[in-house]
Write an enzyme that holds these catalytic residues in place. Structure first.
Site, short mmCIF file in Angstrom:
data_model
loop_
_atom_site.label_atom_id
_atom_site.label_comp_id
_atom_site.label_asym_id
_atom_site.label_seq_id
_atom_site.Cartn_x
_atom_site.Cartn_y
_atom_site.Cartn_z
N ARG A 17 12.45 -1.78 -3.96
CA ARG A 17 12.28 -2.88 -3.02
C ARG A 17 12.65 -4.17 -3.74
O ARG A 17 12.73 -4.22 -4.96
CB ARG A 17 10.83 -2.95 -2.54
CG ARG A 17 10.45 -1.84 -1.58
CD ARG A 17 8.94 -1.88 -1.29
NE ARG A 17 8.52 -3.18 -0.80
CZ ARG A 17 7.26 -3.60 -0.83
NH1 ARG A 17 6.30 -2.86 -1.33
NH2 ARG A 17 6.96 -4.79 -0.35
N SER A 19 10.89 -7.06 -3.55
CA SER A 19 9.78 -7.97 -3.85
C SER A 19 9.66 -8.12 -5.37
O SER A 19 10.08 -7.25 -6.14
CB SER A 19 8.47 -7.45 -3.26
OG SER A 19 7.95 -6.41 -4.06
N THR A 136 -7.89 -10.30 3.50
CA THR A 136 -7.42 -8.98 3.10
C THR A 136 -6.71 -8.34 4.29
O THR A 136 -7.06 -8.61 5.43
CB THR A 136 -8.55 -8.05 2.63
OG1 THR A 136 -8.00 -6.76 2.35
CG2 THR A 136 -9.65 -7.89 3.66
N SER A 138 -6.28 -4.95 4.22
CA SER A 138 -6.57 -3.53 4.05
C SER A 138 -7.86 -3.14 4.76
O SER A 138 -8.92 -3.74 4.53
CB SER A 138 -6.63 -3.22 2.55
OG SER A 138 -7.65 -2.32 2.25
N LEU A 139 -7.78 -2.14 5.63
CA LEU A 139 -8.98 -1.67 6.33
C LEU A 139 -10.01 -1.13 5.35
O LEU A 139 -11.21 -1.22 5.57
CB LEU A 139 -8.60 -0.57 7.32
CG LEU A 139 -7.66 -0.95 8.46
CD1 LEU A 139 -7.40 0.26 9.35
CD2 LEU A 139 -8.24 -2.10 9.28
N ARG A 141 -10.59 -2.18 2.21
CA ARG A 141 -11.33 -3.29 1.60
C ARG A 141 -12.27 -3.92 2.63
O ARG A 141 -13.43 -4.20 2.33
CB ARG A 141 -10.33 -4.33 1.08
CG ARG A 141 -9.55 -3.82 -0.13
CD ARG A 141 -8.36 -4.71 -0.47
NE ARG A 141 -7.66 -4.22 -1.66
CZ ARG A 141 -6.40 -4.52 -1.97
NH1 ARG A 141 -5.69 -5.32 -1.18
NH2 ARG A 141 -5.84 -4.05 -3.07
N ARG A 158 -0.99 -11.47 5.29
CA ARG A 158 0.21 -10.70 4.96
C ARG A 158 1.06 -11.52 4.00
O ARG A 158 0.77 -12.65 3.69
CB ARG A 158 1.04 -10.39 6.22
CG ARG A 158 0.46 -9.35 7.18
CD ARG A 158 0.55 -7.92 6.68
NE ARG A 158 1.77 -7.58 5.95
CZ ARG A 158 2.90 -7.15 6.48
NH1 ARG A 158 2.99 -7.01 7.79
NH2 ARG A 158 3.96 -6.87 5.74
N GLY A 159 2.14 -10.89 3.56
CA GLY A 159 3.06 -11.59 2.66
C GLY A 159 2.91 -11.09 1.23
O GLY A 159 1.95 -10.39 0.91
N ASN A 160 3.87 -11.44 0.38
CA ASN A 160 3.79 -10.99 -1.01
C ASN A 160 2.71 -11.77 -1.76
O ASN A 160 2.08 -12.67 -1.21
CB ASN A 160 5.17 -11.08 -1.68
CG ASN A 160 5.66 -12.51 -1.77
OD1 ASN A 160 4.86 -13.43 -1.99
ND2 ASN A 160 6.94 -12.72 -1.59
N THR A 163 2.93 -15.59 -1.80
CA THR A 163 2.64 -16.17 -0.49
C THR A 163 1.14 -16.18 -0.24
O THR A 163 0.57 -17.17 0.25
CB THR A 163 3.31 -15.33 0.62
OG1 THR A 163 4.67 -15.13 0.27
CG2 THR A 163 3.22 -15.99 1.97
N1 LIG Z 1 0.07 -2.77 -0.35
C1 LIG Z 1 0.63 -3.74 -1.21
C2 LIG Z 1 0.55 -3.36 -2.65
N2 LIG Z 1 1.11 -2.23 -3.10
C3 LIG Z 1 0.89 -2.14 -4.47
C4 LIG Z 1 0.20 -3.27 -4.85
C5 LIG Z 1 -0.17 -3.57 -6.23
C6 LIG Z 1 -1.16 -2.67 -6.88
C7 LIG Z 1 -0.80 -1.26 -7.14
O1 LIG Z 1 0.18 -0.94 -7.85
O2 LIG Z 1 -1.53 -0.41 -6.68
C8 LIG Z 1 -0.02 -4.06 -3.70
C9 LIG Z 1 -0.70 -5.37 -3.61
C10 LIG Z 1 -2.20 -5.34 -3.42
O3 LIG Z 1 -2.75 -4.34 -2.92
O4 LIG Z 1 -2.86 -6.33 -3.74
#
Ligand SMILES: NCc1[nH]cc(CCC(=O)O)c1CC(=O)O
Length: 322
Positions: A17, A19, A136, A138-139, A141, A158-160, A163
């Protein structure tokens, strides 16, 4: 290193990817392979995945089946690339026909981290004031933190990484939950205010490890990438992935794990939570590390009997309605 299979004049094409985190990870794999095979060429092919393009929809709504992996997989199946480097946690537990998980690299700390806004620098999760806004997407978390800290507010993000941190610093959030591993790999470990212990939140399956995917039966590539395999991480992640594969029915569900290897023994803890965090089923199994996948399946079946099946059915129904 001598090898019967590897052709030293070969050029190996690594799909990644675009990113920043993905590139740091793929560049690490590239450098390690180059060290082991100085006469081969390793070139990185950058690709955009659907997950990189759809940035305005909550992840839980679109589901995460191959969202960050599909285009990389098509590249391998079309023979445009030879392997793909993934954050293992983004790699679905069932791979497309013709592709395999050829190697799992040594894991970084798999825990989640709390990153605080400037105004809350003296706080921890359990001292944040009621109503503090935690970002967050993530469900997993969300459910676990709601379970322990129902007085906090949770808001999708969202976002990298850059961001997200910019949104935190701009005051859109009071705190973020991010993976320790991602922050470390990007040289931003100093932003971590608390490493969240497994008693509060279990991490995602495969978190902190890299998975290298390649074509099934491509013996040369399989042999090349084997030098990056880390056996304890492999057993831990195979157990975690078998656990997830046995539980999930095709959508994003709050599922968390923790694994420990001691000698030949693997301890796997897993949990399934309802979205509101009110119900949470958790248990632990111990067995031989070499039986990793069997342990994962066993724990999944155990949790289903303890109420996880009801929670899962409810979530599948909810997602279908929304
Ligand atoms: N879903 C995004 C994602 N995929 C992998 C990582 C980095 C951590 C990893 O290698 O597990 C992240 C960011 C995050 O969860 O904060």
């Amino acid at each position: 290193m001598t090898s019967t299979v590897v052709n030293p004049s070969h050029t190996v094409r690594l799909g990644s990817r675009k990113s920043q985190l993905a590139l740091v990870q793929t560049e690490w794999v590239q450098a390690e392979l180059q060290k082991h095979y100085p006469n081969s060429t390793f070139e990185i092919h950058k690709m955009s995945t659907q997950g990189d393009k759809i940035l305005d929809v909550p992840l839980a709504k679109i589901g995460d089946k191959g969202l960050f992996t599909k285009e990389l997989e098509v590249g391998m199946l079309n023979k445009e690339t030879d392997l793909a480097v993934h954050s293992l946690k983004d790699l679905p537990t069932n791979l497309p026909e013709g592709l395999v998980l050829g190697c799992i690299t040594e894991r970084e700390n798999p825990a989640d981290a709390l990153v605080l806004h400037q105004n809350y620098k003296d706080k921890q999760l359990d001292t944040l004031p009621p109503g503090a806004v935690v970002g967050t997407s993530s469900l997993r978390r969300l459910a676990q933190l709601r379970h322990h800290f129902p007085h906090l507010e949770f808001k999708d993000i969202r976002g990298n990484l850059n961001t997200r941190l910019a949104k935190l610093d701009a005051g859109e959030y009071d705190a973020l939950i991010l993976a320790v591993a991602g922050l470390h790999r990007l040289g931003m470990g100093d932003r971590i205010d608390q490493v969240i212990p497994p008693e509060i939140s279990l991490h995602a399956v495969g978190q902190g490890a890299l998975g290298i995917e390649c074509r099934d039966g491509d013996t040369e590539i399989l042999e090349i990438i084997k030098v990056l395999e880390h056996e304890p991480t492999k057993y831990r992640c195979l157990a975690e992935r078998a656990f997830l594969r046995t539980l999930e029915g095709g959508c994003q569900v709050p599922i968390g794990v923790n694994t420990v290897i001691e000698g030949d023994q693997l301890t796997l803890t897993g949990m399934v939570a309802s979205l509101d965090g009110k119900r949470l089923v958790k248990d632990t199994v111990v067995g031989a590390a070499t039986e990793a996948e069997q342990l994962g399946i066993e724990l999944a079946e155990e949790l289903k009997n303890q109420g996880a099946q009801d929670i899962l059915n409810e979530i599948f129904a909810q997602i279908q309605r929304s």
